[in-house]
Write a protein that holds these residues in place. Sequence first.
Motif, mmCIF file in Angstrom:
data_model
loop_
_atom_site.group_PDB
_atom_site.id
_atom_site.type_symbol
_atom_site.label_atom_id
_atom_site.label_comp_id
_atom_site.label_asym_id
_atom_site.label_seq_id
_atom_site.Cartn_x
_atom_site.Cartn_y
_atom_site.Cartn_z
ATOM 1 N N GLY A 1 0.816 -1.202 0.000
ATOM 2 C CA GLY A 1 0.000 0.000 0.000
ATOM 3 C C GLY A 1 0.850 1.251 0.000
ATOM 4 N N PRO A 2 0.229 2.399 -0.081
ATOM 5 C CA PRO A 2 0.980 3.656 -0.083
ATOM 6 C C PRO A 2 1.630 3.902 1.272
ATOM 7 C CG PRO A 2 -1.366 4.072 0.091
ATOM 8 C CD PRO A 2 -1.217 2.602 -0.164
ATOM 9 N N VAL A 3 2.654 4.731 1.249
ATOM 10 C CA VAL A 3 3.353 5.072 2.486
ATOM 11 C C VAL A 3 2.408 5.830 3.409
ATOM 12 C CG1 VAL A 3 5.318 6.315 3.448
ATOM 13 C CG2 VAL A 3 5.527 5.155 1.240
ATOM 14 N N GLN A 4 2.456 5.501 4.690
ATOM 15 C CA GLN A 4 1.582 6.141 5.662
ATOM 16 C C GLN A 4 1.945 7.614 5.815
ATOM 17 O OE1 GLN A 4 -0.905 4.399 7.002
ATOM 18 N NE2 GLN A 4 -0.258 2.538 5.945
ATOM 19 N N VAL A 5 0.955 8.383 6.222
ATOM 20 C CA VAL A 5 1.175 9.815 6.399
ATOM 21 C C VAL A 5 2.206 10.079 7.486
ATOM 22 C CG1 VAL A 5 0.071 12.011 6.986
ATOM 23 C CG2 VAL A 5 -1.164 10.312 5.617
ATOM 24 N N ASP A 6 2.189 9.261 8.523
ATOM 25 C CA ASP A 6 3.124 9.475 9.626
ATOM 26 C C ASP A 6 4.507 8.906 9.345
ATOM 27 O OD1 ASP A 6 2.511 6.841 9.642
ATOM 28 O OD2 ASP A 6 1.835 6.758 11.730
ATOM 29 N N GLY A 7 4.711 8.372 8.126
ATOM 30 C CA GLY A 7 6.024 7.852 7.753
ATOM 31 C C GLY A 7 6.276 6.431 8.171
ATOM 32 N N SER A 8 5.314 5.757 8.781
ATOM 33 C CA SER A 8 5.510 4.378 9.211
ATOM 34 C C SER A 8 5.445 3.437 8.009
ATOM 35 C CB SER A 8 4.444 3.983 10.240
ATOM 36 O OG SER A 8 3.147 4.098 9.673
ATOM 37 N N THR A 9 5.962 2.240 8.192
ATOM 38 C CA THR A 9 5.997 1.260 7.113
ATOM 39 C C THR A 9 4.629 0.621 6.929
ATOM 40 O OG1 THR A 9 8.289 0.766 7.631
ATOM 41 C CG2 THR A 9 7.110 -0.853 6.299
ATOM 42 N N PRO A 10 4.101 0.575 5.697
ATOM 43 C CA PRO A 10 2.815 -0.094 5.463
ATOM 44 C C PRO A 10 2.888 -1.551 5.884
ATOM 45 C CG PRO A 10 3.495 1.177 3.544
ATOM 46 C CD PRO A 10 4.649 1.159 4.477
ATOM 47 N N PRO A 11 1.775 -2.146 6.305
ATOM 48 C CA PRO A 11 1.791 -3.536 6.779
ATOM 49 C C PRO A 11 2.279 -4.527 5.736
ATOM 50 C CG PRO A 11 -0.249 -2.439 7.396
ATOM 51 C CD PRO A 11 0.465 -1.510 6.470
ATOM 52 N N ALA A 12 2.044 -4.256 4.450
ATOM 53 C CA ALA A 12 2.416 -5.220 3.417
ATOM 54 C C ALA A 12 3.883 -5.143 3.039
ATOM 55 C CB ALA A 12 1.562 -4.999 2.163
ATOM 56 N N VAL A 13 4.590 -4.089 3.473
ATOM 57 C CA VAL A 13 5.981 -3.913 3.067
ATOM 58 C C VAL A 13 6.927 -4.703 3.955
ATOM 59 C CG1 VAL A 13 7.832 -2.220 2.800
ATOM 60 C CG2 VAL A 13 5.506 -1.669 2.053
ATOM 61 N N ALA A 14 6.627 -4.816 5.235
ATOM 62 C CA ALA A 14 7.518 -5.513 6.167
ATOM 63 C C ALA A 14 7.781 -6.958 5.758
ATOM 64 C CB ALA A 14 6.952 -5.441 7.579
ATOM 65 N N PRO A 15 6.751 -7.761 5.402
ATOM 66 C CA PRO A 15 7.046 -9.134 4.957
ATOM 67 C C PRO A 15 7.924 -9.181 3.713
ATOM 68 C CG PRO A 15 4.725 -8.911 5.512
ATOM 69 C CD PRO A 15 5.306 -7.533 5.505
ATOM 70 N N LEU A 16 7.759 -8.217 2.812
ATOM 71 C CA LEU A 16 8.595 -8.195 1.612
ATOM 72 C C LEU A 16 10.051 -7.947 1.968
ATOM 73 C CD1 LEU A 16 6.313 -6.207 -0.876
ATOM 74 C CD2 LEU A 16 6.666 -8.676 -0.729
ATOM 75 N N ARG A 17 10.281 -7.079 2.934
ATOM 76 C CA ARG A 17 11.652 -6.824 3.364
ATOM 77 C C ARG A 17 12.254 -8.056 4.032
ATOM 78 N NH1 ARG A 17 11.389 -0.663 5.953
ATOM 79 N NH2 ARG A 17 11.046 0.436 3.960
ATOM 80 N N GLU A 18 11.457 -8.749 4.833
ATOM 81 C CA GLU A 18 11.946 -9.976 5.459
ATOM 82 C C GLU A 18 12.277 -11.031 4.407
ATOM 83 O OE1 GLU A 18 9.041 -11.246 8.221
ATOM 84 O OE2 GLU A 18 9.274 -9.524 9.575
ATOM 85 N N LEU A 19 11.429 -11.128 3.383
ATOM 86 C CA LEU A 19 11.687 -12.090 2.318
ATOM 87 C C LEU A 19 12.964 -11.740 1.565
ATOM 88 C CD1 LEU A 19 10.714 -14.541 0.695
ATOM 89 C CD2 LEU A 19 9.386 -12.967 -0.735
ATOM 90 N N GLN A 20 13.187 -10.465 1.310
ATOM 91 C CA GLN A 20 14.405 -10.044 0.623
ATOM 92 C C GLN A 20 15.636 -10.338 1.468
ATOM 93 O OE1 GLN A 20 14.560 -8.896 -2.565
ATOM 94 N NE2 GLN A 20 16.768 -9.157 -2.270
ATOM 95 N N ASP A 21 15.510 -10.142 2.779
ATOM 96 C CA ASP A 21 16.630 -10.478 3.665
ATOM 97 C C ASP A 21 16.932 -11.975 3.624
ATOM 98 O OD1 ASP A 21 16.837 -7.841 4.391
ATOM 99 O OD2 ASP A 21 15.636 -8.055 6.224
ATOM 100 N N GLN A 22 15.892 -12.801 3.550
ATOM 101 C CA GLN A 22 16.101 -14.243 3.446
ATOM 102 C C GLN A 22 16.785 -14.601 2.125
ATOM 103 O OE1 GLN A 22 12.338 -16.211 4.009
ATOM 104 N NE2 GLN A 22 12.063 -15.427 6.097
ATOM 105 N N TYR A 23 16.360 -13.956 1.048
ATOM 106 C CA TYR A 23 17.007 -14.186 -0.242
ATOM 107 C C TYR A 23 18.492 -13.824 -0.180
ATOM 108 C CZ TYR A 23 12.533 -14.881 -2.672
ATOM 109 O OH TYR A 23 11.326 -15.370 -3.107
ATOM 110 N N ASP A 24 18.790 -12.670 0.398
ATOM 111 C CA ASP A 24 20.185 -12.231 0.484
ATOM 112 C C ASP A 24 21.019 -13.214 1.305
ATOM 113 O OD1 ASP A 24 19.508 -10.023 -1.002
ATOM 114 O OD2 ASP A 24 19.296 -8.688 0.728
ATOM 115 N N ARG A 25 20.450 -13.691 2.388
ATOM 116 C CA ARG A 25 21.191 -14.638 3.230
ATOM 117 C C ARG A 25 21.432 -15.948 2.496
ATOM 118 N NH1 ARG A 25 19.572 -16.688 9.362
ATOM 119 N NH2 ARG A 25 21.282 -18.196 9.572
ATOM 120 N N ARG A 26 20.417 -16.473 1.828
ATOM 121 C CA ARG A 26 20.586 -17.730 1.098
ATOM 122 C C ARG A 26 21.581 -17.572 -0.043
ATOM 123 N NH1 ARG A 26 15.136 -20.928 -0.207
ATOM 124 N NH2 ARG A 26 16.760 -22.429 -0.800
#
Length: 233
Positions: free
Chosen positions: A84-109
């Motif tokens: 989703g779009p970036v929150q007004v208060d600058g917080s991370t949207p709920p759908a972005v955090a899992p994507l970042r975790e997945l990317q971190d897993q890819y980088d580690r593997r």
Amino acid sequence: MTLLAVIVPVAILGALVLGAVMFFQRGAAGIDASPRPLLRVYLYLGSLVSILVLVAGLAQAVTGVLGAVSPDFTYGSSPGPVPGPVQVDGSTPPAVAPLRELQDQYDRRTRESLLQGITGALAGALFWAVHWYGRRTLETVEERTSSLRRGYYLLGTAIFGIASIVLVPMAVYNTLHWFLIPVAQFEFRQGAGESLAAAIAVVPFWILFLRIVLADYRSGRVPTEPMRTAPAS
């Protein structure tokens, strides 16, 4: 793991079959069990095992390279919700955090694959060089065209040939399946990088061993070691 699951059973079975054939050809009384022939057998077996370690390491390294280029294709993925779009208060949207975790897993593997692959390939190459030097130092000119050498290359051809027969269709299927078969949302898509990397690593060694065997037979050379036969009772 895909490559090791194929070549290890084939290598063990091939070694047993080759040993049985040599035993029945020469007979129990015709096998020389003195230290020098046993050392030659060890050096050839050590060379072959070192090549298997080298190939497994190369497959892991290629997997890491593919993972760095296309992690989804290499390790698999499951389509998730659109961020989703970036929150007004600058917080991370709920759908972005899992994507970042997945990317971190890819980088580690990817880093793990590269590290394991480079380490295994270097170790396999080093141990093969040591065993090759031992063979060249120990063997005479006649022994370098012996039946043991021919059996070594035949066994290598069989191992990598059977592995190629298994891995190449698997790699082609997984690759085409990844590109051509769509998946539903949240359905896991199996990666094709590991099987493709295994096929890329195995096929050149199969071609190399096969060319050596064919060149050996085309030259018309016969084994120079005398074939001992069991004494008549």
